[in-house]
Design an enzyme around this catalytic site. Structure first.
Site, PDB file in Angstrom:
ATOM      1  N   TRP A 161       0.845  -1.196   0.000  1.00  0.00           N
ATOM      2  CA  TRP A 161       0.000   0.000   0.000  1.00  0.00           C
ATOM      3  C   TRP A 161       0.882   1.247   0.000  1.00  0.00           C
ATOM      4  CZ3 TRP A 161      -0.994  -4.381   2.853  1.00  0.00           C
ATOM      5  CH2 TRP A 161      -2.168  -5.065   2.528  1.00  0.00           C
ATOM      6  N   HIS A 178      -7.045   1.625   1.835  1.00  0.00           N
ATOM      7  CA  HIS A 178      -8.081   0.664   1.474  1.00  0.00           C
ATOM      8  C   HIS A 178      -9.254   0.829   2.452  1.00  0.00           C
ATOM      9  CE1 HIS A 178      -5.681  -2.505   4.069  1.00  0.00           C
ATOM     10  NE2 HIS A 178      -5.797  -1.341   4.661  1.00  0.00           N
ATOM     11  N   ARG A 204      -3.886   6.258  -2.802  1.00  0.00           N
ATOM     12  CA  ARG A 204      -2.533   5.683  -2.803  1.00  0.00           C
ATOM     13  C   ARG A 204      -1.582   6.588  -3.546  1.00  0.00           C
ATOM     14  NH1 ARG A 204      -3.685  -0.801  -3.411  1.00  0.00           N
ATOM     15  NH2 ARG A 204      -5.316  -0.791  -1.827  1.00  0.00           N
ATOM     16  N   GLN A 218     -13.410   1.647  -3.206  1.00  0.00           N
ATOM     17  CA  GLN A 218     -13.494   0.219  -2.891  1.00  0.00           C
ATOM     18  C   GLN A 218     -14.817  -0.040  -2.178  1.00  0.00           C
ATOM     19  OE1 GLN A 218     -10.162  -1.076  -0.493  1.00  0.00           O
ATOM     20  NE2 GLN A 218      -8.943  -1.562  -2.305  1.00  0.00           N
ATOM     21  N   VAL A 262      -6.046 -11.842   6.061  1.00  0.00           N
ATOM     22  CA  VAL A 262      -6.876 -13.009   5.724  1.00  0.00           C
ATOM     23  C   VAL A 262      -5.986 -14.246   5.606  1.00  0.00           C
ATOM     24  CG1 VAL A 262      -8.795 -11.821   4.591  1.00  0.00           C
ATOM     25  CG2 VAL A 262      -6.732 -12.371   3.279  1.00  0.00           C
ATOM     26  N   ALA A 306     -13.807 -11.824   4.142  1.00  0.00           N
ATOM     27  CA  ALA A 306     -13.755 -10.404   3.811  1.00  0.00           C
ATOM     28  C   ALA A 306     -13.376 -10.267   2.350  1.00  0.00           C
ATOM     29  CB  ALA A 306     -12.731  -9.694   4.689  1.00  0.00           C
TER      30      ALA A 306
HETATM   31  N1  PHE Z   1      -7.783  -4.307   1.295  1.00  0.00           N
HETATM   32  C1  PHE Z   1      -7.222  -5.089   0.219  1.00  0.00           C
HETATM   33  C2  PHE Z   1      -6.627  -4.143  -0.806  1.00  0.00           C
HETATM   34  O1  PHE Z   1      -6.924  -3.012  -0.815  1.00  0.00           O
HETATM   35  C3  PHE Z   1      -8.272  -5.957  -0.450  1.00  0.00           C
HETATM   36  C4  PHE Z   1      -8.801  -7.018   0.492  1.00  0.00           C
HETATM   37  C5  PHE Z   1      -9.911  -6.787   1.252  1.00  0.00           C
HETATM   38  C6  PHE Z   1      -8.180  -8.230   0.552  1.00  0.00           C
HETATM   39  C7  PHE Z   1     -10.406  -7.748   2.093  1.00  0.00           C
HETATM   40  C8  PHE Z   1      -8.665  -9.224   1.401  1.00  0.00           C
HETATM   41  C9  PHE Z   1      -9.790  -8.972   2.146  1.00  0.00           C
HETATM   42  O2  PHE Z   1      -5.823  -4.531  -1.620  1.00  0.00           O
END
Ligand code: PHE
Length: 338
Positions: A161, A178, A204, A218, A262, A306
């Site tokens: 990120w 995110h 970003r 998102q 995750v 998620a």
């Molecule tokens: N937050 C992650 C991203 O921006 C995407 C994501 C969300 C991945 C939830 C796994 C679970 O790249």
């Protein structure tokens, strides 16, 4: 002779008055008023012309011809002035006049931005599947954006990120990279079982091109229960895409991917039909046990999935837009097409 000169002097002053008034007349109506004042039924010159018949013959001749000369002169001058006035732009001689035949000014109505429209559609579909819609701050703390999501300081995963940090840097505040911080914020305050989506703008530090913007949208999703598993994730995303694109042929596939919050983590691709190209649409996975611990939930009691869907990507596919930068360009030629 004084008696004769005096009446003729009347014409001189009358002429001067009338001509001055005409010279100063600002608009068409004023010219008409001068005309009435001198040549109308009760006009000053008309008055003299009417009184001629009561005059002795000699006086009548002199006065009569002078009056008629002036009358002709005035009529011509008025005609000329009116013609001049007609040639001027409308407003200049329209002060006292409303032209009810002019077409009205059209008020152009605004409409929703394509991203907003897609966002509302997405929210509606998830709502119909029992998801609650929640929103959170765009300015975040390091804790919610990273640490609570199992991305500690100095962990190489932070490089995923490219973060926009806010000054002063010691405050450790940032523009969220995110929408995942909303998973933490929500679970801190609400107990499972739960189903939420959290749409919103993310930022970003990135060079922009046709598919990358430093700001984008998102939609975070989170579902937690006692027995929530991978197949629930697949089912929810499949139903969602089929409804959004109104296409029952849509297929999705999971590809392993790494996200610290995750386990296992996946990338979600989909295609419109068997012959279609695979398109990346989301990151997802099963909630990491450490994330549950961070919000004081027992990972042995709860399971969840998620996902984070790229909303701009969806809007681009839905409206066949090939450059993400158009969304924020403020270009009316683009925006008026929706
Ligand atoms: N937050 C992650 C991203 O921006 C995407 C994501 C969300 C991945 C939830 C796994 C679970 O790249």
């Amino acid at each position: 002779m004084p008696e004769k000169q005096q009446p003729l002097a009347i014409f001189q002053s009358l002429r001067k008055d009338a001509f001055d008034a005409l010279e100063e007349a600002p608009d068409f109506a004023s010219i008409c008023r001068v005309e009435a004042d001198y040549l109308g039924k009760n006009g000053r010159l008309t008055h003299i012309l009417k009184s001629l018949k009561e005059m002795p013959e000699q006086e009548r001749k002199i006065m009569g011809s002078a009056a008629n000369v002036l009358k002709k002169e005035l009529e011509e001058k008025i005609k000329l002035k009116k013609a001049e006035m007609r040639k001027q732009p409308f407003v200049q001689h329209a002060n006292n006049f409303v032209d009810i035949t002019i077409p009205g000014k059209k008020i152009s109505r605004g409409h929703l931005h394509p991203i907003t429209r897609v966002l509302r559609e997405v929210a509606e579909i998830f709502e119909s599947m029992g998801f609650e819609i929640v929103e959170g701050p765009e300015v975040e703390t390091e804790y919610y954006n990273f640490d609570a999501l199992n991305i500690p300081k100095n962990h190489p995963a932070r490089d995923m990120w490219d973060t926009l940090w806010l000054k002063p840097l010691e405050n450790r505040m940032l523009l969220r990279a995110h929408t995942s911080p909303m998973e933490i914020r929500y679970m801190e305050k609400n107990n499972p079982p739960l189903r939420i989506i959290a749409p919103g703008r993310c930022f970003r530090y990135e060079a922009t091109d046709a598919t990358h913007e430093f700001q984008f949208y998102q939609v975070e999703g989170l579902m937690v229960g006692e027995k929530i598993n991978f197949s629930h994730l697949k089912g929810v995303l499949e139903v969602f895409l089929k409804r959004l694109f109104k296409n029952q042929e849509i297929e999705i596939r999971f590809i392993p991917a790494y996200y610290p919050f995750v386990e296992p983590g996946i990338q979600v691709d989909f295609r419109m039909n068997k012959k279609g190209k695979w398109l990346e649409i989301a990151g997802a996975g099963m909630t990491h046990p450490q994330v549950f611990k961070n919000v004081k939930l027992n990972p042995k009691s709860w399971q969840g999935f998620a996902f984070g869907i790229g909303l701009d990507r969806i809007a681009m596919l839905k409206y066949k837009i090939d450059d993400i930068r158009l969304f924020h360009s403020g270009d009316l030629r683009f925006i008026k097409q929706f």
